[in-house]
Design a protein around this motif. Structure first.
Motif, PDB file in Angstrom:
ATOM      1  N   ILE A   1       0.992  -1.348   0.110  1.00 43.52           N
ATOM      2  CA  ILE A   1       0.040   0.140   0.084  1.00 43.52           C
ATOM      3  C   ILE A   1       0.609   1.259   0.066  1.00 43.52           C
ATOM      4  O   ILE A   1       0.582   1.988  -0.610  1.00 43.52           O
ATOM      5  N   ASN A   2       2.087   1.336   0.810  1.00 46.37           N
ATOM      6  CA  ASN A   2       3.027   2.560   0.860  1.00 46.37           C
ATOM      7  C   ASN A   2       3.426   2.432  -0.447  1.00 46.37           C
ATOM      8  O   ASN A   2       3.856   3.948  -0.921  1.00 46.37           O
ATOM      9  N   ARG A   3       3.759   1.676  -1.227  1.00 47.71           N
ATOM     10  CA  ARG A   3       4.559   1.771  -2.444  1.00 47.71           C
ATOM     11  C   ARG A   3       3.312   2.065  -3.579  1.00 47.71           C
ATOM     12  O   ARG A   3       3.712   3.118  -4.399  1.00 47.71           O
ATOM     13  N   LEU A   4       2.311   1.878  -3.496  1.00 47.69           N
ATOM     14  CA  LEU A   4       1.327   2.145  -4.401  1.00 47.69           C
ATOM     15  C   LEU A   4       1.044   3.693  -4.125  1.00 47.69           C
ATOM     16  O   LEU A   4       0.755   4.525  -5.170  1.00 47.69           O
ATOM     17  N   GLU A   5       0.920   3.986  -2.921  1.00 48.75           N
ATOM     18  CA  GLU A   5       0.716   5.410  -2.598  1.00 48.75           C
ATOM     19  C   GLU A   5       1.688   6.426  -2.970  1.00 48.75           C
ATOM     20  O   GLU A   5       1.608   7.582  -3.629  1.00 48.75           O
ATOM     21  N   ALA A   6       2.946   5.986  -2.750  1.00 50.16           N
ATOM     22  CA  ALA A   6       4.039   6.764  -3.494  1.00 50.16           C
ATOM     23  C   ALA A   6       4.028   6.931  -4.702  1.00 50.16           C
ATOM     24  O   ALA A   6       4.258   7.953  -5.278  1.00 50.16           O
ATOM     25  N   GLY A   7       3.696   5.745  -5.576  1.00 48.19           N
ATOM     26  CA  GLY A   7       3.575   5.913  -7.038  1.00 48.19           C
ATOM     27  C   GLY A   7       2.426   6.949  -7.359  1.00 48.19           C
ATOM     28  O   GLY A   7       2.722   7.674  -8.240  1.00 48.19           O
ATOM     29  N   LEU A   8       1.200   6.870  -6.808  1.00 45.16           N
ATOM     30  CA  LEU A   8       0.136   7.657  -7.139  1.00 45.16           C
ATOM     31  C   LEU A   8       0.665   9.216  -6.725  1.00 45.16           C
ATOM     32  O   LEU A   8       0.404  10.176  -7.492  1.00 45.16           O
ATOM     33  N   THR A   9       1.302   9.437  -5.884  1.00 48.24           N
ATOM     34  CA  THR A   9       1.783  10.632  -5.332  1.00 48.24           C
ATOM     35  C   THR A   9       2.801  11.401  -6.248  1.00 48.24           C
ATOM     36  O   THR A   9       2.681  12.322  -6.690  1.00 48.24           O
ATOM     37  N   ARG A  10       3.621  10.366  -6.887  1.00 47.66           N
ATOM     38  CA  ARG A  10       4.643  10.786  -7.833  1.00 47.66           C
ATOM     39  C   ARG A  10       3.824  11.335  -9.060  1.00 47.66           C
ATOM     40  O   ARG A  10       4.118  12.121  -9.787  1.00 47.66           O
ATOM     41  N   PHE A  11       2.910  10.480  -9.369  1.00 46.99           N
ATOM     42  CA  PHE A  11       2.034  10.818 -10.963  1.00 46.99           C
ATOM     43  C   PHE A  11       1.448  12.131 -10.471  1.00 46.99           C
ATOM     44  O   PHE A  11       1.487  12.671 -11.673  1.00 46.99           O
ATOM     45  N   ALA A  12       0.820  12.057  -9.389  1.00 51.71           N
ATOM     46  CA  ALA A  12      -0.051  13.359  -9.141  1.00 51.71           C
ATOM     47  C   ALA A  12       0.859  14.699  -9.264  1.00 51.71           C
ATOM     48  O   ALA A  12       0.317  15.623  -9.888  1.00 51.71           O
ATOM     49  N   ASP A  13       2.050  14.592  -8.845  1.00 56.80           N
ATOM     50  CA  ASP A  13       2.893  15.537  -8.703  1.00 56.80           C
ATOM     51  C   ASP A  13       3.290  15.983 -10.097  1.00 56.80           C
ATOM     52  O   ASP A  13       3.305  17.146 -10.330  1.00 56.80           O
ATOM     53  N   SER A  14       3.545  14.957 -10.886  1.00 51.29           N
ATOM     54  CA  SER A  14       4.277  15.097 -12.177  1.00 51.29           C
ATOM     55  C   SER A  14       3.055  15.823 -13.245  1.00 51.29           C
ATOM     56  O   SER A  14       3.220  16.481 -13.764  1.00 51.29           O
ATOM     57  N   PHE A  15       1.569  15.253 -12.920  1.00 46.65           N
ATOM     58  CA  PHE A  15       0.719  15.729 -13.631  1.00 46.65           C
ATOM     59  C   PHE A  15       0.276  17.137 -13.306  1.00 46.65           C
ATOM     60  O   PHE A  15      -0.064  17.996 -14.217  1.00 46.65           O
ATOM     61  N   TYR A  16       0.485  17.432 -11.955  1.00 46.57           N
ATOM     62  CA  TYR A  16       0.137  18.955 -11.444  1.00 46.57           C
ATOM     63  C   TYR A  16       1.240  19.924 -12.200  1.00 46.57           C
ATOM     64  O   TYR A  16       0.802  20.843 -12.400  1.00 46.57           O
ATOM     65  N   SER A  17       2.581  19.242 -12.137  1.00 44.88           N
ATOM     66  CA  SER A  17       3.736  20.267 -12.846  1.00 44.88           C
ATOM     67  C   SER A  17       3.125  20.489 -14.229  1.00 44.88           C
ATOM     68  O   SER A  17       3.403  21.816 -14.714  1.00 44.88           O
ATOM     69  N   THR A  18       2.736  19.459 -15.038  1.00 47.71           N
ATOM     70  CA  THR A  18       2.229  19.553 -16.440  1.00 47.71           C
ATOM     71  C   THR A  18       1.074  20.742 -16.434  1.00 47.71           C
ATOM     72  O   THR A  18       0.991  21.403 -17.445  1.00 47.71           O
ATOM     73  N   LEU A  19       0.023  20.617 -15.696  1.00 50.90           N
ATOM     74  CA  LEU A  19      -0.846  21.473 -15.766  1.00 50.90           C
ATOM     75  C   LEU A  19      -0.821  22.754 -15.448  1.00 50.90           C
ATOM     76  O   LEU A  19      -1.317  23.798 -15.807  1.00 50.90           O
ATOM     77  N   SER A  20       0.192  23.057 -14.406  1.00 50.21           N
ATOM     78  CA  SER A  20       0.785  24.233 -13.869  1.00 50.21           C
ATOM     79  C   SER A  20       1.492  24.999 -15.110  1.00 50.21           C
ATOM     80  O   SER A  20       1.287  26.100 -15.251  1.00 50.21           O
ATOM     81  N   ARG A  21       2.222  24.250 -15.874  1.00 46.44           N
ATOM     82  CA  ARG A  21       2.844  24.897 -16.916  1.00 46.44           C
ATOM     83  C   ARG A  21       2.016  25.219 -17.844  1.00 46.44           C
ATOM     84  O   ARG A  21       2.070  26.141 -18.763  1.00 46.44           O
ATOM     85  N   GLU A  22       0.961  24.531 -18.334  1.00 45.05           N
ATOM     86  CA  GLU A  22       0.022  25.116 -19.163  1.00 45.05           C
ATOM     87  C   GLU A  22      -0.778  26.269 -18.862  1.00 45.05           C
ATOM     88  O   GLU A  22      -1.233  26.737 -19.364  1.00 45.05           O
ATOM     89  N   LEU A  23      -1.036  25.960 -17.264  1.00 45.96           N
ATOM     90  CA  LEU A  23      -1.699  27.305 -16.710  1.00 45.96           C
ATOM     91  C   LEU A  23      -0.733  28.486 -16.852  1.00 45.96           C
ATOM     92  O   LEU A  23      -1.347  29.733 -17.432  1.00 45.96           O
ATOM     93  N   GLU A  24       0.544  28.346 -16.888  1.00 47.83           N
ATOM     94  CA  GLU A  24       1.555  29.559 -17.286  1.00 47.83           C
ATOM     95  C   GLU A  24       1.292  29.952 -18.687  1.00 47.83           C
ATOM     96  O   GLU A  24       1.605  31.374 -18.949  1.00 47.83           O
ATOM     97  N   ALA A  25       1.202  28.960 -19.564  1.00 50.44           N
ATOM     98  CA  ALA A  25       1.112  29.509 -20.961  1.00 50.44           C
ATOM     99  C   ALA A  25      -0.071  29.965 -21.465  1.00 50.44           C
ATOM    100  O   ALA A  25      -0.172  30.649 -22.483  1.00 50.44           O
ATOM    101  N   GLN A  26      -0.915  30.020 -20.559  1.00 53.03           N
ATOM    102  CA  GLN A  26      -2.369  30.735 -20.952  1.00 53.03           C
ATOM    103  C   GLN A  26      -2.564  32.177 -20.339  1.00 53.03           C
ATOM    104  O   GLN A  26      -3.500  32.823 -20.614  1.00 53.03           O
ATOM    105  N   ARG A  27      -1.343  32.686 -19.983  1.00 51.92           N
ATOM    106  CA  ARG A  27      -1.212  34.219 -19.619  1.00 51.92           C
ATOM    107  C   ARG A  27      -1.464  35.008 -20.910  1.00 51.92           C
ATOM    108  O   ARG A  27      -0.878  34.700 -21.829  1.00 51.92           O
TER     109      ARG A  27
END
Length: 234
Positions: A208-234
């Protein structure tokens, strides 16, 4: 060479078989044995079902993440596979849903959007971890309580053996052996229930801890992608 056994040897051996020990046990010890046996069966049912569900969730989430990062269009990938019922897909769905809601406004609150994106995906991760680990507390309870319940049966059986000594005024092994045997049998059943539960609890907690860590990494990477997209819409 012929070995002559005492006439009662076979009978005596039969009286200490597991079934005989249960049948001749005191009602209290029988209750302890039955309770521990049911706990053992319940434990193994949880181990098997949890092992299958955790392995499936981990495998599907890893494959989903690999396919997601290969996709060229997030919206198209979401429409095709975003409704799947496994953890990584739900994390992505939460991010995309919040992104669409937050960017649908004429004036976009970028800081608020980032906060909501992080919160929504973190909430889904916590929810999925709670859902998957729902029955781990049962394994922990069995692992910690079963030896003590078995010990209670042991103490009760030994007390019964000493009572037999006092009643018959005979301390021979034939008098005390049945009570001691059933007492030790209760301990054995307690350990039989507790040991697999403890091992499974530790292994599943790690999974469970490994799965949670993997999901957290995925969410962080996806968050970074969306954040960059948000900056591009300025």
């Amino acid at each position: 060479m012929t070995l002559n056994l005492p006439a009662g040897a076979i009978t005596d051996a039969a009286t200490i078989s597991p079934l005989a020990l249960f049948l001749q046990a005191d009602i209290v010890v029988k209750g302890v044995m039955l309770g521990l046996l049911l706990a053992s069966i319940w434990t193994w049912a949880i181990i098997i079902s949890f092992s299958v569900s955790l392995r499936k969730a981990s495998k599907e989430s890893r494959k989903f993440e690999a396919d997601f990062w290969k996709a060229e269009d997030i919206d198209r990938f979401y429409e095709a596979r975003g409704k799947a019922e496994f953890p990584a897909a739900k994390v992505m769905a939460a991010g995309v849903t919040e992104w669409r809601r937050s960017t649908a406004q004429k004036v976009i609150d970028r800081d608020g959007t980032r906060d909501r994106l992080g919160t929504s995906m973190s909430s889904v991760i916590a929810s999925e971890v709670d859902r998957l680990s729902d029955r781990l507390n049962i394994l922990a309870t069995v692992a910690s309580a079963a030896p003590f319940i078995g010990l209670f049966g042991t103490v009760w059986g030994i007390m019964r053996a000493f009572t037999s000594i006092a009643a018959e005024q005979n301390s021979s092994l034939a008098v005390v052996a049945p009570g001691i045997a059933e007492a030790l049998f209760a301990t054995a059943i307690g350990l039989f229930a507790a040991i697999p539960a403890l091992i499974a609890y530790n292994r599943f907690s790690h999974g469970i801890n490994r799965l949670e860590a993997g999901l957290t990494r995925f969410a962080d990477s996806f968050y970074s992608t969306l954040s960059r997209e948000l900056e591009a819409q300025r």
